[in-house]
Design a protein around this motif. Structure first.
Motif, PDB file in Angstrom:
ATOM      1  N   LEU A  59      38.730  -2.503 -19.293  1.00  0.00           N
ATOM      2  CA  LEU A  59      37.889  -1.779 -18.343  1.00  0.00           C
ATOM      3  C   LEU A  59      37.058  -0.667 -18.994  1.00  0.00           C
ATOM      4  O   LEU A  59      35.841  -0.610 -18.782  1.00  0.00           O
ATOM      5  CB  LEU A  59      38.749  -1.255 -17.180  1.00  0.00           C
ATOM      6  N   PHE A  86      34.301  -2.293 -20.908  1.00  0.00           N
ATOM      7  CA  PHE A  86      33.207  -2.749 -20.045  1.00  0.00           C
ATOM      8  C   PHE A  86      32.366  -1.568 -19.563  1.00  0.00           C
ATOM      9  O   PHE A  86      31.139  -1.651 -19.506  1.00  0.00           O
ATOM     10  CB  PHE A  86      33.769  -3.530 -18.850  1.00  0.00           C
ATOM     11  N   TYR A  87      33.029  -0.482 -19.245  1.00  0.00           N
ATOM     12  CA  TYR A  87      32.297   0.702 -18.772  1.00  0.00           C
ATOM     13  C   TYR A  87      31.285   1.163 -19.829  1.00  0.00           C
ATOM     14  O   TYR A  87      30.110   1.398 -19.519  1.00  0.00           O
ATOM     15  CB  TYR A  87      33.294   1.819 -18.457  1.00  0.00           C
ATOM     16  N   LYS A 135      30.092  -0.610 -22.343  1.00  0.00           N
ATOM     17  CA  LYS A 135      29.078  -1.647 -22.550  1.00  0.00           C
ATOM     18  C   LYS A 135      28.059  -1.649 -21.417  1.00  0.00           C
ATOM     19  O   LYS A 135      26.865  -1.870 -21.640  1.00  0.00           O
ATOM     20  CB  LYS A 135      29.749  -3.020 -22.680  1.00  0.00           C
TER      21      LYS A 135
END
Ligand SMILES: Nc1ncnc2c1ncn2[C@@H]1O[C@H](COP(=O)(O)OP(=O)(O)O)[C@@H](O)[C@H]1O
Ligand SMILES: [Mg+2]
Lengths: 435, 250
Positions: A381, A384-385, A387
């Motif tokens: 997570l 992803f944040y 990215k």
């Protein structure tokens, strides 16, 4: 494991030794103990995950190093803060020209072990070898048998030393094949305060054994902050034991950083012997290649209402192996104990691994003791944040690896040291300068 | 700008989006409403490129590119921004460093020079005003220990800094008191341009008093069950969702 290979060296060292009469007796007792114990094996509970075969198979030599040709400029990166009081040892030998501690308050005594033995042998006898027990610890016994020039620090009652004292141990090519047994004795008398930075660094990549022992007495109301940096050569072996005894309302904070050595073992042991005393034992290790680093802590709650806090983190890449063993003992008298232990490891590669073992022995009933251990990879997570804000996968991973370390580096209260380590870790993983 | 065609997506082996089609043009504001669990966040995350969702069918075209072909960071670099329903805490990385790193990545992707920390201070000073945030937030770790409202404001601050073409705001209003809601909404309105578009995901009509949508879509059971103008939001406010769910068989 064979220990006889050190007998000749020991006989020679004893014959050449100086100092008061009780000292050879202490050394002999210690060597006899080392001989009886032998090097630990993985059958010993305390060494289950760490084989010292690479140390036991070799005979590291006692050396009488010549004065160094290294200059302060050569050591610049290791000085951390040039304003600190500083004792520099090169290959186990004190280098007065590289040291500076004239600025210490006159009441504070800082001397080499041999000076202290000459000038106040009774006082030294009262403390040396009394905190660092060697009956069950082979490496501590070996250090006690062979210890050469160490440091003795006495901070008298009520004295607060504002500027950190840095004890810098440097090894270079002269130490190839050598065993160095640094010894440190710190006595902080009631209400005294001291910040100690102990670094172990190398110039070049010699292979040697450093077997360090520190004994620290923190009297009633006193405080010692102790930062230990293990940045030995990649070919080196490091065993370090810190043994602390704390009085009433005392504070001992330890931070142990390890990124060097092929094989290392770092022990931090404290006895909370006075009511209301507090220990904080934190650490960070960063490993790669085939490195092996083992950390053991042991907190003995021996009095009422003491607090202990531990946070150890490890970052492991390559085929490295980390071990964390956190022992806590709560004596029947130690009611209202408040203990918390956390250790977390971040694994960056397929082959790196960690063994972690908390050991709690609790014999009092009014006790709050927790422990938690996590071993894992970077979480999806946060990746992803980052990215999703345009930060590429590689940078995102590097940043989160740094962030993992930052949580524990944040607890370093000495600014120059915290910033140095934050920068070092940031640059190591991001390959960018931190500004 | 964005054309979603018959999008199907699943997670953990369960189909969540069951054929979504939606077209969004520059300058438009679209609201996506719907009950909890209807798939609103899933749609938002799929647009942003969350690796936990598998697209099993359909397509998303964005500015002439196949969006589903791009990594999450490439989408961001192409101007897609998601304000998270649950912003992620990153202890150990300061907001200042994080924002500048993101800002520079986007500049690099556009072939522009990176800015140094000093230059970035000027950029930040202006953007902090948009969401009425104090500069002290910049030295704190990303979202760590932030209140719910501070986290949402921080999302809009990031949006202000990154200046996206397509912004997806996922429940940015939840957890905000009325003052914070007004600040966040005004921030979004200030950032609005004829060349960008906004998707506002919410299940309350309240936010839409401030950010007025051109279109409202109701998502239920992974499908869009009704689309309309801004008056649809008012109707939902008055009647709830049930009247739409039953005829749609959800
Ligand atoms: N990663 C996931 N794995 C499994 N199920 C998920 C996952 N994400 C969402 N879901 C499920 O999909 C449905 C829609 O979730 P979500 O998109 O978060 O809805 P909304 O944002 O509309 O409340 C819910 O039933 C939720 O439990
Ligand atoms: Mg949602």
């Amino acid at each position: 494991m064979p220990t006889t290979s050190y007998a000749d060296q020991f006989a020679a060292a004893l014959a050449a030794g100086e100092g008061p009469a009780w000292l050879p007796a202490l050394r002999e007792r210690a060597f006899a103990r080392f001989h009886a114990l032998g090097f630990p094996t993985t059958r010993d509970e305390d060494w289950h995950f760490t084989s010292v075969t690479p140390i036991a198979e070799r005979t590291f030599k006692a050396i009488r190093p010549a004065a160094t040709t290294l200059t302060l400029a050569d050591l610049e990166a290791h000085l951390l803060d040039p304003d600190w009081h500083r004792l520099v040892f090169v290959n186990g030998r004190l280098e007065p020209a590289l040291s500076t501690f004239a600025g210490l308050p006159a009441e504070v005594q800082v001397s080499t072990l041999s000076e202290a033995l000459r000038e106040q042998p009774e006082w030294v006898q009262k403390h040396l070898g009394t905190l660092a027990a060697f009956d069950t610890a082979a490496f501590t016994a070996l250090n006690t048998a062979f210890m050469q020039d160490g440091v003795v620090v006495r901070v008298p009652k009520g004295e607060v030393v504002e500027v950190a004292l840095h004890i810098l141990h440097v090894t270079d090519a002269q130490a190839q094949g050598a065993a160095i047994h640094p010894r440190l004795l710190v006595v902080a008398e009631p209400l005294a305060q001291l910040t100690l930075v102990e670094s172990h660094v190398a110039v070049g990549a010699p292979s040697y054994l450093v077997n360090a022992v520190a004994e620290i007495s923190v009297a009633n109301g006193a405080r010692v902050d102790h930062y230990k940096l293990q940045r030995e050569s990649a070919e080196a072996y490091h065993v370090g034991t810190v043994q602390v005894t704390q009085g009433r309302d005392s504070i001992y904070h330890s931070f142990s950083f390890a990124e060097g050595a092929a094989l290392s073992r770092t022990n931090v042991y404290t006895k909370l012997a006075g009511t209301g005393s507090e220990a904080r034992l934190n650490g960070l290790y960063v490993l790669d290649g085939a490195q092996h680093a083992d950390h053991q802590t042991f907190v003995e709650h021996l009095a009422e209402a003491c607090a202990s806090r531990e946070l150890y983190k490890g970052i492991l890449d390559g085929e490295s192996h980390g071990v964390f063993n956190g022992k806590v003992y709560v004596d029947p008298v130690a009611q209202r104990t408040d203990g918390k232990q956390t250790n977390k490891a971040l694994i960056l590669s397929e082959k790196a691994r960690v063994d972690t073992k908390p050991q709690l022995e609790i014999f009092a009933d009014d006790v709050k003791c927790t422990h938690g251990a996590t071993v894992g990879r970077l979480e999806q997570l946060p990746l992803f944040y980052l990215k999703s804000r345009g930060i590429g996968a590689e940078n995102a991973r590097a940043l989160l690896t740094y962030a993992f370390a930052a949580e524990v580096l944040e607890t370093i209260e000495v600014d120059a040291l915290r910033v140095t380590l934050e920068k070092a870790i940031f640059e190591r993983f991001t390959h960018h300068r931190m500004d | 700008m964005l054309t979603i065609t018959d999008l199907h997506a699943s997670a953990g082996g369960k189909e969540i989006l069951k054929g979504i089609s939606l077209t969004i043009n520059a300058g438009e504001v679209h609201a996506i409403m719907g009950p909890n669990g209807s798939g609103k966040s899933t749609l938002a995350q799929v647009i942003a490129g969350h690796p936990g969702y598998e697209v099993t069918g359909g397509s998303i075209a964005y500015e002439g590119q196949d969006l589903l072909d791009l990594e999450a960071e490439e989408r961001a670099q192409a101007g897609v921004f998601l304000a998270f329903q649950y912003p992620v805490e990153i202890p150990g990385v300061t907001n200042a460093y994080f924002l500048r790193a993101a800002y520079n990545e986007l500049r690099k992707a556009r072939g522009e020079d990176e800015v140094d920390p000093i230059e970035f201070l000027d950029v930040m000073e202006e953007k902090l005003k948009v969401v009425e945030m104090d500069a002290s937030f910049m030295q704190r770790s990303v979202n760590a220990g932030f209140s719910g409202g501070e986290k949402k404001r921080n999302e809009i601050l990031q949006m202000a800094v990154l200046d996206p073409k397509l912004a997806v705001l996922d429940e940015t209003d939840s957890g905000l008191d009325i003052d914070a809601l007004r600040i966040v909404a005004e921030g979004v309105n200030k950032l609005k341009k004829p060349t960008n578009a906004t998707i506002v995901v919410t299940h309350y009509q309240r936010l839409l008093n401030y950010i007025v949508p051109d279109f409202v879509h109701v998502l239920a059971g992974g499908r869009i069950v009704r689309s309309g103008g801004k008056e649809l939001a008012l109707e939902l406010e008055a009647k709830g969702y049930d009247w739409l769910l039953e005829p749609a068989g959800v």
